[in-house]
Design an enzyme around this catalytic site. Structure first.
Site, short mmCIF file in Angstrom:
data_model
loop_
_atom_site.label_atom_id
_atom_site.label_comp_id
_atom_site.label_asym_id
_atom_site.label_seq_id
_atom_site.Cartn_x
_atom_site.Cartn_y
_atom_site.Cartn_z
N LYS A 14 -6.79 8.49 6.20
CA LYS A 14 -5.82 8.21 5.14
C LYS A 14 -6.50 8.12 3.77
CE LYS A 14 -2.35 5.19 3.26
NZ LYS A 14 -1.72 3.89 3.17
N LYS A 41 -3.18 -2.48 -0.17
CA LYS A 41 -3.68 -1.61 -1.25
C LYS A 41 -5.13 -1.98 -1.58
CE LYS A 41 0.36 -0.79 -4.21
NZ LYS A 41 0.91 -1.08 -5.56
N GLY A 47 3.07 -0.84 4.67
CA GLY A 47 4.26 -0.18 4.13
C GLY A 47 4.87 0.84 5.09
N TYR A 48 5.08 2.04 4.58
CA TYR A 48 5.76 3.09 5.34
C TYR A 48 4.79 3.93 6.18
CZ TYR A 48 9.63 1.86 2.24
OH TYR A 48 10.62 1.17 1.56
N ASP A 102 0.78 1.73 -9.01
CA ASP A 102 2.20 1.64 -8.72
C ASP A 102 2.54 2.88 -7.91
OD1 ASP A 102 4.55 -0.17 -9.29
OD2 ASP A 102 5.41 1.81 -9.71
N SER A 103 3.19 2.68 -6.79
CA SER A 103 3.36 3.80 -5.87
C SER A 103 4.68 3.71 -5.14
CB SER A 103 2.19 3.83 -4.88
OG SER A 103 1.94 2.52 -4.39
N HIS A 121 -2.30 9.75 -1.55
CA HIS A 121 -1.90 9.76 -2.96
C HIS A 121 -2.86 8.90 -3.79
CE1 HIS A 121 -0.17 6.72 -0.48
NE2 HIS A 121 0.47 6.07 -1.45
N ARG A 122 -3.24 7.74 -3.25
CA ARG A 122 -4.13 6.79 -3.93
C ARG A 122 -5.53 7.40 -4.10
NH1 ARG A 122 -2.17 3.18 -0.94
NH2 ARG A 122 -0.58 2.76 -2.51
N GLY A 126 -1.13 -7.52 -5.77
CA GLY A 126 -0.92 -8.64 -4.88
C GLY A 126 -0.84 -8.15 -3.44
P1 ITT Z 1 1.58 -4.62 -6.36
O1 ITT Z 1 2.70 -4.29 -7.33
O2 ITT Z 1 1.17 -6.05 -6.43
O3 ITT Z 1 0.43 -3.65 -6.47
P2 ITT Z 1 3.49 -3.74 -4.35
O4 ITT Z 1 3.41 -3.56 -2.88
O5 ITT Z 1 4.68 -4.49 -4.90
O6 ITT Z 1 2.13 -4.44 -4.84
P3 ITT Z 1 4.44 -1.35 -5.62
O7 ITT Z 1 5.41 -2.03 -6.48
O8 ITT Z 1 3.62 -0.22 -6.20
O9 ITT Z 1 3.37 -2.33 -5.03
O10 ITT Z 1 5.23 -0.81 -4.35
C1 ITT Z 1 4.69 0.19 -3.58
C2 ITT Z 1 5.41 0.22 -2.23
O11 ITT Z 1 5.47 1.61 -1.81
C3 ITT Z 1 4.62 -0.50 -1.17
O12 ITT Z 1 4.98 -1.87 -1.10
C4 ITT Z 1 4.97 0.29 0.07
O13 ITT Z 1 6.22 -0.12 0.57
C5 ITT Z 1 5.10 1.71 -0.46
N1 ITT Z 1 3.79 2.40 -0.42
C6 ITT Z 1 3.01 2.78 -1.47
N2 ITT Z 1 1.87 3.33 -1.04
C7 ITT Z 1 1.90 3.28 0.30
C8 ITT Z 1 1.02 3.66 1.31
O14 ITT Z 1 -0.19 4.15 1.05
N3 ITT Z 1 1.39 3.48 2.57
C9 ITT Z 1 2.57 2.95 2.89
N4 ITT Z 1 3.48 2.54 2.01
C10 ITT Z 1 3.14 2.70 0.71
#
Ligand code: ITT
Length: 204
Positions: free
Chosen positions: A179, A16, A157-158, A77-78, A184-185, A12
């Protein structure tokens, strides 16, 4: 010819999705999938992330979307693990506090106030679920440090507080080309391609 004709990006999070689009379009000969679909454009689904690891949560998301759509789904999931905070926010990176991405990055900076050790890593588990065929899970990492303040506006995100090793700028300053080559992705996606013998050529 592509490995898959359609691929749902089971997230969502539009940030990503955009990254996967760029990462997948950089595979050699663009031979991973013919069509990339953002899951919310296809159906409505909220998946409870009740797993105890990134891999478990990634599987929950990919399987739920595969069941819903009948199509191959790729989930992620990250999270960001900060050494001085014993790995927090980690699995809870998206929900550690209520608020915007910038609020969460600000929360992290205040938690780290006064710490000299600013080492951190991003972790991602990806799950590719192809109905009636296979489910694959891989993990990828990106090591770096947390900046003293938010810098830059790219990504999500961060990203404004994460400086990957070997660079002096944050992910949000470096931009998507860099990036999406070292993240990581991208590293986890390379492993999926290796397992499936798809050539990869993710460029900076
Ligand atoms: P979905 O579950 O729908 O995929 P989400 O954002 O809730 O979306 P996650 O539960 O995996 O996904 O949470 C991952 C969080 O970690 C994300 O919302 C960011 O805050 C952080 N994060 C992960 N990868 C990141 C990135 O490449 N850059 C910055 N922050 C990242």
């Amino acid at each position: 010819m592509s490995l898959l004709s359609k691929l749902i990006i089971a997230t969502g999070n539009f940030g990503k999705y955009k990254e996967f689009e760029q990462i997948i379009n950089h595979t050699a000969d663009n031979n991973f999938t013919h069509e990339i679909i953002f899951a919310p454009d296809k159906a409505k689904l909220i998946v409870e992330e009740s797993g105890k690891s990134y891999a478990e949560n990634a599987m929950l998301k990919a399987r739920a979307w595969t069941e819903k759509t009948g199509l191959p789904c790729l989930s992620d999931d990250s999270g960001l693990e900060v050494e001085a905070l014993n790995g927090a926010p980690g699995l809870y990176s998206a929900r550690i506090i209520k608020g915007t991405d910038r609020d969460k990055a600000e929360w992290l900076l205040s938690e780290l106030d006064g710490y000299e050790n600013r080492k951190a890593r991003f972790s991602a588990a990806l799950c590719l679920c192809v109905p009636d065929e296979y489910t694959l899970v891989t993990e990828g990492y990106c090591y770096g440090t947390i900046a003293e303040s938010q810098r830059g506006f790219d990504g999500f995100g961060y990203d404004p507080v994460f400086i990957p090793d070997g660079y002096t700028m944050t992910f949000a300053e470096l931009g998507s080309e860099i990036k999406n080559n070292i993240s990581h992705r991208a590293n986890a996606f390379r492993k999926i391609c290796r397992l499936l013998s798809v050539n990869v050529n993710i460029k900076a």
